[in-house]
Write a protein that holds these residues in place. Structure first.
Motif, PDB file in Angstrom:
ATOM      1  N   VAL A  35       0.853  -1.193   0.000  1.00 30.51           N
ATOM      2  CA  VAL A  35       0.000   0.000   0.000  1.00 30.51           C
ATOM      3  C   VAL A  35       0.885   1.236   0.000  1.00 30.51           C
ATOM      4  O   VAL A  35       1.739   1.409   0.882  1.00 30.51           O
ATOM      5  N   LEU A  36       0.685   2.085  -0.996  1.00 26.28           N
ATOM      6  CA  LEU A  36       1.519   3.283  -1.155  1.00 26.28           C
ATOM      7  C   LEU A  36       1.293   4.244   0.002  1.00 26.28           C
ATOM      8  O   LEU A  36       0.156   4.542   0.371  1.00 26.28           O
ATOM      9  N   ALA A  37       2.379   4.762   0.584  1.00 32.87           N
ATOM     10  CA  ALA A  37       2.302   5.607   1.771  1.00 32.87           C
ATOM     11  C   ALA A  37       2.282   7.090   1.454  1.00 32.87           C
ATOM     12  O   ALA A  37       2.025   7.908   2.341  1.00 32.87           O
ATOM     13  N   GLU A  38       2.533   7.462   0.220  1.00 34.35           N
ATOM     14  CA  GLU A  38       2.492   8.868  -0.180  1.00 34.35           C
ATOM     15  C   GLU A  38       2.162   8.952  -1.656  1.00 34.35           C
ATOM     16  O   GLU A  38       2.400   8.013  -2.416  1.00 34.35           O
ATOM     17  N   ASP A  39       1.576  10.085  -2.062  1.00 31.30           N
ATOM     18  CA  ASP A  39       1.258  10.266  -3.472  1.00 31.30           C
ATOM     19  C   ASP A  39       2.520  10.151  -4.325  1.00 31.30           C
ATOM     20  O   ASP A  39       3.583  10.666  -3.951  1.00 31.30           O
ATOM     21  N   ALA A  40       2.392   9.477  -5.462  1.00 31.22           N
ATOM     22  CA  ALA A  40       3.500   9.406  -6.425  1.00 31.22           C
ATOM     23  C   ALA A  40       3.182  10.379  -7.559  1.00 31.22           C
ATOM     24  O   ALA A  40       2.155  10.239  -8.236  1.00 31.22           O
ATOM     25  N   VAL A  41       4.050  11.356  -7.759  1.00 28.82           N
ATOM     26  CA  VAL A  41       3.816  12.432  -8.719  1.00 28.82           C
ATOM     27  C   VAL A  41       4.930  12.426  -9.765  1.00 28.82           C
ATOM     28  O   VAL A  41       6.100  12.226  -9.438  1.00 28.82           O
ATOM     29  N   LEU A 150       0.357  10.209 -10.315  1.00 28.79           N
ATOM     30  CA  LEU A 150       0.454   8.889 -10.929  1.00 28.79           C
ATOM     31  C   LEU A 150      -0.327   7.846 -10.146  1.00 28.79           C
ATOM     32  O   LEU A 150      -1.133   7.086 -10.705  1.00 28.79           O
ATOM     33  N   VAL A 151      -0.071   7.769  -8.850  1.00 27.61           N
ATOM     34  CA  VAL A 151      -0.745   6.800  -7.981  1.00 27.61           C
ATOM     35  C   VAL A 151      -1.022   7.499  -6.656  1.00 27.61           C
ATOM     36  O   VAL A 151      -0.133   8.108  -6.064  1.00 27.61           O
ATOM     37  N   LYS A 152      -2.262   7.388  -6.204  1.00 28.47           N
ATOM     38  CA  LYS A 152      -2.676   8.071  -4.987  1.00 28.47           C
ATOM     39  C   LYS A 152      -2.238   7.307  -3.743  1.00 28.47           C
ATOM     40  O   LYS A 152      -2.217   6.077  -3.727  1.00 28.47           O
ATOM     41  N   LYS A 153      -1.896   8.042  -2.716  1.00 34.23           N
ATOM     42  CA  LYS A 153      -1.590   7.460  -1.404  1.00 34.23           C
ATOM     43  C   LYS A 153      -2.718   6.538  -0.973  1.00 34.23           C
ATOM     44  O   LYS A 153      -3.898   6.843  -1.137  1.00 34.23           O
ATOM     45  N   GLU A 156      -3.335   0.114  -3.251  1.00 31.22           N
ATOM     46  CA  GLU A 156      -2.621  -1.158  -3.268  1.00 31.22           C
ATOM     47  C   GLU A 156      -2.013  -1.330  -4.653  1.00 31.22           C
ATOM     48  O   GLU A 156      -2.717  -1.308  -5.657  1.00 31.22           O
ATOM     49  N   LEU A 157      -0.721  -1.492  -4.712  1.00 31.82           N
ATOM     50  CA  LEU A 157      -0.003  -1.442  -5.979  1.00 31.82           C
ATOM     51  C   LEU A 157      -0.153  -2.732  -6.786  1.00 31.82           C
ATOM     52  O   LEU A 157       0.106  -3.827  -6.295  1.00 31.82           O
ATOM     53  N   THR A 158      -0.566  -2.573  -8.044  1.00 30.90           N
ATOM     54  CA  THR A 158      -0.681  -3.682  -8.983  1.00 30.90           C
ATOM     55  C   THR A 158       0.512  -3.659  -9.933  1.00 30.90           C
ATOM     56  O   THR A 158       1.324  -2.725  -9.920  1.00 30.90           O
ATOM     57  N   ALA A 159       0.583  -4.660 -10.806  1.00 28.49           N
ATOM     58  CA  ALA A 159       1.658  -4.699 -11.798  1.00 28.49           C
ATOM     59  C   ALA A 159       1.596  -3.480 -12.715  1.00 28.49           C
ATOM     60  O   ALA A 159       2.636  -2.925 -13.097  1.00 28.49           O
ATOM     61  N   ALA A 160       0.387  -3.047 -13.080  1.00 30.34           N
ATOM     62  CA  ALA A 160       0.248  -1.864 -13.931  1.00 30.34           C
ATOM     63  C   ALA A 160       0.791  -0.618 -13.228  1.00 30.34           C
ATOM     64  O   ALA A 160       1.463   0.215 -13.850  1.00 30.34           O
ATOM     65  N   HIS A 161       0.497  -0.486 -11.921  1.00 26.49           N
ATOM     66  CA  HIS A 161       1.047   0.647 -11.174  1.00 26.49           C
ATOM     67  C   HIS A 161       2.574   0.627 -11.194  1.00 26.49           C
ATOM     68  O   HIS A 161       3.222   1.665 -11.362  1.00 26.49           O
ATOM     69  N   LEU A 162       3.143  -0.568 -11.007  1.00 25.94           N
ATOM     70  CA  LEU A 162       4.609  -0.660 -11.005  1.00 25.94           C
ATOM     71  C   LEU A 162       5.172  -0.224 -12.346  1.00 25.94           C
ATOM     72  O   LEU A 162       6.215   0.438 -12.404  1.00 25.94           O
ATOM     73  N   GLY A 171      12.707   4.100  -8.736  1.00 28.70           N
ATOM     74  CA  GLY A 171      13.416   2.869  -8.413  1.00 28.70           C
ATOM     75  C   GLY A 171      12.953   2.289  -7.100  1.00 28.70           C
ATOM     76  O   GLY A 171      13.010   1.081  -6.875  1.00 28.70           O
ATOM     77  N   LYS A 172      12.474   3.163  -6.194  1.00 29.86           N
ATOM     78  CA  LYS A 172      11.942   2.764  -4.897  1.00 29.86           C
ATOM     79  C   LYS A 172      10.665   3.544  -4.629  1.00 29.86           C
ATOM     80  O   LYS A 172      10.450   4.618  -5.185  1.00 29.86           O
ATOM     81  N   VAL A 173       9.818   3.005  -3.772  1.00 23.07           N
ATOM     82  CA  VAL A 173       8.607   3.713  -3.355  1.00 23.07           C
ATOM     83  C   VAL A 173       8.425   3.551  -1.851  1.00 23.07           C
ATOM     84  O   VAL A 173       8.881   2.572  -1.254  1.00 23.07           O
ATOM     85  N   LYS A 174       7.749   4.524  -1.258  1.00 24.07           N
ATOM     86  CA  LYS A 174       7.457   4.455   0.174  1.00 24.07           C
ATOM     87  C   LYS A 174       6.098   3.787   0.350  1.00 24.07           C
ATOM     88  O   LYS A 174       5.090   4.220  -0.212  1.00 24.07           O
ATOM     89  N   VAL A 175       6.066   2.716   1.133  1.00 24.36           N
ATOM     90  CA  VAL A 175       4.844   1.952   1.355  1.00 24.36           C
ATOM     91  C   VAL A 175       4.597   1.796   2.852  1.00 24.36           C
ATOM     92  O   VAL A 175       5.505   1.999   3.669  1.00 24.36           O
ATOM     93  N   LEU A 176       3.353   1.442   3.188  1.00 24.87           N
ATOM     94  CA  LEU A 176       3.062   1.123   4.580  1.00 24.87           C
ATOM     95  C   LEU A 176       3.784  -0.158   4.967  1.00 24.87           C
ATOM     96  O   LEU A 176       3.831  -1.115   4.197  1.00 24.87           O
ATOM     97  N   ALA A 177       4.356  -0.159   6.151  1.00 24.34           N
ATOM     98  CA  ALA A 177       5.013  -1.368   6.636  1.00 24.34           C
ATOM     99  C   ALA A 177       3.974  -2.467   6.824  1.00 24.34           C
ATOM    100  O   ALA A 177       2.820  -2.204   7.148  1.00 24.34           O
ATOM    101  N   ARG A 178       4.393  -3.693   6.586  1.00 25.91           N
ATOM    102  CA  ARG A 178       3.489  -4.812   6.846  1.00 25.91           C
ATOM    103  C   ARG A 178       3.267  -4.952   8.355  1.00 25.91           C
ATOM    104  O   ARG A 178       4.172  -4.679   9.150  1.00 25.91           O
ATOM    105  N   PRO A 179       2.074  -5.377   8.753  1.00 28.75           N
ATOM    106  CA  PRO A 179       1.887  -5.667  10.179  1.00 28.75           C
ATOM    107  C   PRO A 179       2.841  -6.770  10.628  1.00 28.75           C
ATOM    108  O   PRO A 179       3.111  -7.716   9.885  1.00 28.75           O
TER     109      PRO A 179
END
Length: 399
Positions: A35-41, A150-153, A156-162, A171-179
């Motif tokens: 899950v993306l933790a911040e907007d990707a612009v 590009l992708v809203k905070k 949940e990232l799919t292959a198309a989002h990647l 090259g990297k993205v900020k995501v929510l840590a897994r529980p």
């Protein structure tokens, strides 16, 4: 709380579940399902330059005015540019540059002609018709403009989002840590697969079912093995995971027998939220908190622990992770087979669901896991229901 409904149990659990706000940066190839933790612009236009949509030649279009087959426009060919190359100079008037698909269109040029439509004579390009300004021309930013979201905070990232993110250089993205999920079983009768099976012992299957389900959903549990049937030892071990686990799952030790230690464990380390849920199988569930850690102690019966994991724990995981897809899907359909037993209390039975039809196996014992292997659903039978004939309309959840 004791002897509460499934819906009440879920409500209590969710009241004590907080969405994980911790974040981490991961390589793009490891971000699928996160899950993306911040907007990707977009930080630049994509494509980042004007480019050719075909293999051909580029030049200034005004030089083709009046061109015809009998009187073609003529250009000196000054070079060639493939995709990935860059022609830094301006193309002089009356000259042309050969281009391959995707190559950048240089200064001094405003159109591209297909190579199939032209001829080359004595090193010169002959164009047999007029071309217009920006004909066969792809503009910078035609796909994505700089500053585009590009992708809203929270997505949940799919292959198309990647793919979209990769095309804009992420090259990297900020995501929510897994529980952080820890799993253990209780029971002196248990041994791990691969060890010798001594008289009176059984192999532990619960750890593998639950760890496997968690991994299927994209989580990474800490599998901690088997806890002894000793209140003090088990309590000290579970308590040591405060601050290291958001959720501690155990199986076994939740009924009323001599070795059902989880009641004593909870008294030592935390606060009980409820015990016993009005469902079959898996009624003797204990939920508790130990500081900020939520604990859920499931039945030791293999299918009972599996069923209550699906019905209760998945709701918690969904809220922890911010992922709606983790929740099960309600479905309705018809029974392909009869279910001959009356259901005095609310009962969930294993089934395979497809095209509106539930097929049920012959084995329904809570201690048996074998018949669940081909099942993908649980049928929800209300309390007070008699035997169900084939063709009965029923509700369930798709797992």
């Amino acid at each position: 709380m004791q002897d509460i409904s499934l819906e009440q149990a879920i409500e209590v659990l969710l009241e004590h579940t907080k969405k994980i706000e911790r974040t981490e940066e991961v390589p793009i190839l490891e971000a699928l399902g996160r899950v993306l933790a911040e907007d990707a612009v977009a930080s630049f236009d994509n494509p980042p330059f004007d480019r050719s949509p075909l293999d051909g030649y580029t030049f200034a279009s005004d030089r083709t005015k009046g061109a015809a087959k009998e009187n073609p426009a003529s250009f000196a060919i000054i070079g060639e540019e493939c995709a990935g190359d860059f022609f830094a100079e301006a193309v002089p008037a009356g000259s042309a540059l050969r281009l391959m698909t995707g190559a950048a269109i240089p200064r001094g040029c405003d159109c591209v002609v297909r190579q199939e439509d032209v001829t080359i004579e004595n090193g010169r390009l002959l164009v047999p018709y007029e071309l217009h300004h920006h004909e066969n021309y792809c503009f910078a930013g035609e796909d994505v403009k700089k500053g585009t979201l590009l992708v809203k905070k929270g997505t949940e990232l799919t292959a198309a989002h990647l793919g979209v993110l990769a095309s804009l250089g992420f090259g990297k993205v900020k995501v929510l840590a897994r529980p952080r999920i820890a799993i253990a079983s209780t029971g002196d009768e248990l041994v791990l697969p691969g060890e010798p099976l001594q008289p009176g012992k059984i192999y532990n299957s619960n750890l593998y079912v639950l760890a496997g389900r968690l991994q299927e959903m994209g989580f990474r549990p800490e599998v901690l093995g088997i806890l002894p049937d000793d209140v003090n030892e088990a309590a000290a071990f579970i308590d040591s995971w405060r601050g290291k686990a958001d959720l501690f799952l155990t199986t076994g030790g939740v009924s009323v027998g001599k070795k059902d230690i989880m009641h004593g464990v909870v008294k030592k380390i935390g606060t009980r939220l409820f015990w016993r849920v009005c469902i079959k199988p898996g009624a003797p569930v204990i939920a508790y908190t130990a500081g900020d850690m939520l604990g859920i102690a499931l039945s030791g019966n293999p299918f009972a622990s599996y069923a209550t994991f699906e019905l209760l724990v998945r709701q918690v995981l969904s809220k922890f992770s911010g992922r709606a897809d983790v929740c099960y899907t309600p479905v309705e359909g018809y029974l392909a087979d009869q279910f001959p037993k009356p259901s005095y209390g609310r009962r969930f039975i294993r089934a395979h669901y497809a095209d509106g039809v539930f097929k049920i196996p012959s084995q329904h014992d809570s201690g048996s896991l074998f018949s669940a292997a081909g099942c993908n659903a649980l049928i929800d039978i209300p309390a007070g229901t008699g035997p169900l004939p084939a063709g009965s309309r029923v509700k369930g959840v798709l797992l």
